[in-house]
Design a protein around this motif. Structure first.
Motif, PDB file in Angstrom:
ATOM      1  N   THR A 104      38.362  39.344  48.166  1.00  0.00           N
ATOM      2  CA  THR A 104      38.437  40.077  49.430  1.00  0.00           C
ATOM      3  C   THR A 104      38.769  41.542  49.188  1.00  0.00           C
ATOM      4  O   THR A 104      38.153  42.442  49.781  1.00  0.00           O
ATOM      5  N   LYS A 105      39.717  41.794  48.283  1.00  0.00           N
ATOM      6  CA  LYS A 105      40.107  43.180  48.008  1.00  0.00           C
ATOM      7  C   LYS A 105      38.972  43.941  47.348  1.00  0.00           C
ATOM      8  O   LYS A 105      38.701  45.102  47.694  1.00  0.00           O
ATOM      9  N   LEU A 106      38.259  43.315  46.432  1.00  0.00           N
ATOM     10  CA  LEU A 106      37.149  43.977  45.765  1.00  0.00           C
ATOM     11  C   LEU A 106      36.023  44.298  46.749  1.00  0.00           C
ATOM     12  O   LEU A 106      35.443  45.393  46.713  1.00  0.00           O
ATOM     13  N   TRP A 107      35.702  43.363  47.657  1.00  0.00           N
ATOM     14  CA  TRP A 107      34.664  43.625  48.646  1.00  0.00           C
ATOM     15  C   TRP A 107      35.085  44.734  49.599  1.00  0.00           C
ATOM     16  O   TRP A 107      34.265  45.572  49.990  1.00  0.00           O
ATOM     17  N   LYS A 212      41.252  51.505  38.804  1.00  0.00           N
ATOM     18  CA  LYS A 212      42.693  51.302  38.687  1.00  0.00           C
ATOM     19  C   LYS A 212      43.117  50.061  39.457  1.00  0.00           C
ATOM     20  O   LYS A 212      43.940  49.257  38.973  1.00  0.00           O
ATOM     21  N   ALA A 213      42.562  49.889  40.687  1.00  0.00           N
ATOM     22  CA  ALA A 213      42.927  48.719  41.484  1.00  0.00           C
ATOM     23  C   ALA A 213      42.481  47.423  40.806  1.00  0.00           C
ATOM     24  O   ALA A 213      43.191  46.415  40.823  1.00  0.00           O
ATOM     25  N   MET A 214      41.300  47.437  40.179  1.00  0.00           N
ATOM     26  CA  MET A 214      40.815  46.241  39.477  1.00  0.00           C
ATOM     27  C   MET A 214      41.727  45.892  38.292  1.00  0.00           C
ATOM     28  O   MET A 214      41.984  44.719  38.019  1.00  0.00           O
ATOM     29  N   LYS A 215      42.225  46.934  37.590  1.00  0.00           N
ATOM     30  CA  LYS A 215      43.147  46.668  36.484  1.00  0.00           C
ATOM     31  C   LYS A 215      44.450  46.070  37.004  1.00  0.00           C
ATOM     32  O   LYS A 215      45.027  45.161  36.390  1.00  0.00           O
ATOM     33  N   GLU A 216      44.949  46.562  38.165  1.00  0.00           N
ATOM     34  CA  GLU A 216      46.180  46.019  38.737  1.00  0.00           C
ATOM     35  C   GLU A 216      45.998  44.557  39.132  1.00  0.00           C
ATOM     36  O   GLU A 216      46.910  43.736  38.954  1.00  0.00           O
ATOM     37  N   ILE A 217      44.821  44.229  39.658  1.00  0.00           N
ATOM     38  CA  ILE A 217      44.545  42.832  40.023  1.00  0.00           C
ATOM     39  C   ILE A 217      44.558  41.952  38.787  1.00  0.00           C
ATOM     40  O   ILE A 217      45.096  40.844  38.780  1.00  0.00           O
ATOM     41  N   GLN A 218      43.981  42.442  37.673  1.00  0.00           N
ATOM     42  CA  GLN A 218      43.955  41.661  36.438  1.00  0.00           C
ATOM     43  C   GLN A 218      45.362  41.444  35.909  1.00  0.00           C
ATOM     44  O   GLN A 218      45.713  40.356  35.439  1.00  0.00           O
ATOM     45  N   ARG A 221      47.062  38.778  37.982  1.00  0.00           N
ATOM     46  CA  ARG A 221      46.598  37.436  37.621  1.00  0.00           C
ATOM     47  C   ARG A 221      47.235  36.964  36.308  1.00  0.00           C
ATOM     48  O   ARG A 221      47.635  35.809  36.183  1.00  0.00           O
ATOM     49  N   ASP A 222      47.332  37.888  35.333  1.00  0.00           N
ATOM     50  CA  ASP A 222      47.951  37.513  34.058  1.00  0.00           C
ATOM     51  C   ASP A 222      49.416  37.132  34.239  1.00  0.00           C
ATOM     52  O   ASP A 222      49.915  36.175  33.633  1.00  0.00           O
ATOM     53  N   LEU A 223      50.131  37.866  35.104  1.00  0.00           N
ATOM     54  CA  LEU A 223      51.542  37.548  35.358  1.00  0.00           C
ATOM     55  C   LEU A 223      51.677  36.172  36.014  1.00  0.00           C
ATOM     56  O   LEU A 223      52.575  35.389  35.678  1.00  0.00           O
TER      57      LEU A 223
END
Length: 259
Positions: A104-107, A212-218, A221-223
Motif C-alpha cells: 500500500t505504501k509503495l503504491w 529512502k522510504a523503500m530502504k526503511e520498509i526493508q 521487515r528485517d527487524l
C-alpha cells in the motif's frame, strides 16, 4: 468460493440456477484487478471444464498488479471486449498484513510521484508556450524594425545632406531598440532555464525520497523477522524446561508461525 458446473452437465434449469447464484454474489468478487504478464502463469485453463459466468468461455491465468493483491495469481475471465466477469478464483492466499502495508505504501508513493510528474509536465508545457510567444513577439519586432529601417533608408535617399545627422540618430535608436529586445529575450530564456532546473531537482528529490522510504520498509521487515525468531526461540526454551501451560504456549507458537 462458488462451485462452477461442467459444461456437459449444464441444462436450462441449471443455467437459471447458475445465474441466480451469480447475481447474489458480492460485486467486489467480480472486479478484475490490473495484471502483469508472467510467462510461468498465463494462457487459458484447459485442465478442467470450468467456464466464466457471462460468456461461458474458458477462463485464463493472470497475475494481479494492483494494490495489496500485487503478485497474487488468479483465475479470471479472459474476455477483453465488453463486460469482463472478473476473478473466478484466487490461486494465492492474501499476503501477510505487513506485506500488504508495504505494498500500500509503495503504491501510494508511486501515485504521488506520478502526479508530480504530470504537474511538472504541465508546468513545463506552460513555460514552453510562454517562450514560443516571446519568440513570436521577437520576430514581429524584428520585422517592424526592418520595415522602419527600409523607410528610413528611403527617406535618407530623398532628403538633403542636412538630414544625414537625423537619419544617423534614428539608426542608432533602432540599434538600441534591437539590442534591448535581444537582452529581454535572453533574460526570459534564462528565467525559463532556471525554472526547468528547479523542476528537474524536484523530480530528483522525489526519486531519492522514494528510495529512502523503500530502504526503511526493508529495515522494518528485517527487524520484524529478528523479533519473530527471538520469540520463537523463547517459546521453544519455555517448552523445553516445562514452564507455563504447554497448551497456551503451543497456541502462541501457532500464532507466531502464522504471522
Amino acid at each position: 468460493m462458488p462451485s462452477w458446473p461442467n459444461s456437459n452437465e449444464t441444462s436450462d434449469a441449471d443455467d437459471d440456477e447458475y445465474m441466480d447464484e451469480y447475481s447474489s454474489m458480492q460485486m467486489e468478487y467480480f472486479q478484475t484487478p490490473d495484471t502483469v504478464i508472467d510467462p510461468s502463469f498465463s494462457g487459458l485453463v484447459v485442465e478442467s471444464d470450468r467456464k466464466c459466468i457471462l460468456h461461458r468461455q474458458r477462463p485464463g491465468r493472470f497475475v494481479a498488479f494492483e494494490g495489496t493483491d500485487t503478485g497474487r495469481r488468479f483465475i479470471g475471465c479472459a474476455t477483453t471486449d465488453g463486460v469482463n466477469c472478473g476473478v473466478l478464483e484466487w490461486v494465492d492466499a492474501p499476503w501477510p498484513v505487513i506485506l500488504q502495508r508495504c505494498l500500500t505504501k509503495l503504491w501510494d508513493m508511486y501515485h504521488e510521484e506520478d502526479l508530480g510528474r504530470v504537474q511538472d509536465k504541465e508546468a513545463h508545457e506552460i513555460e514552453v508556450e510562454k517562450l514560443k510567444e516571446l519568440d513570436s513577439l521577437a520576430n514581429q519586432y524584428r520585422q517592424l524594425v526592418d520595415d522602419v529601417s527600409k523607410l528610413f533608408d528611403y527617406q535618407d535617399g530623398q532628403k538633403s545632406h542636412d538630414m544625414d545627422y537625423t537619419s544617423h540618430e534614428l539608426k542608432e535608436k533602432k540599434h538600441q531598440l534591437e539590442e534591448q529586445a535581444k537582452i529581454e529575450v535572453q533574460m526570459e530564456k534564462l528565467k525559463l532555464k532556471k525554472e526547468q532546473r528547479c523542476i528537474l531537482q524536484s523530480q530528483a528529490d522525489i526519486i531519492q525520497n522514494t528510495r529512502k522510504a523503500m530502504k526503511e520498509i526493508q529495515v522494518e521487515r528485517d527487524l520484524l523477522k529478528e523479533e519473530k525468531k527471538k520469540l520463537e526461540h523463547v517459546i521453544s526454551e519455555l517448552l523445553k524446561v516445562g514452564h507455563g501451560c504447554k497448551e497456551k504456549l503451543d497456541k502462541i507458537k501457532q500464532v507466531v508461525m502464522e504471522e
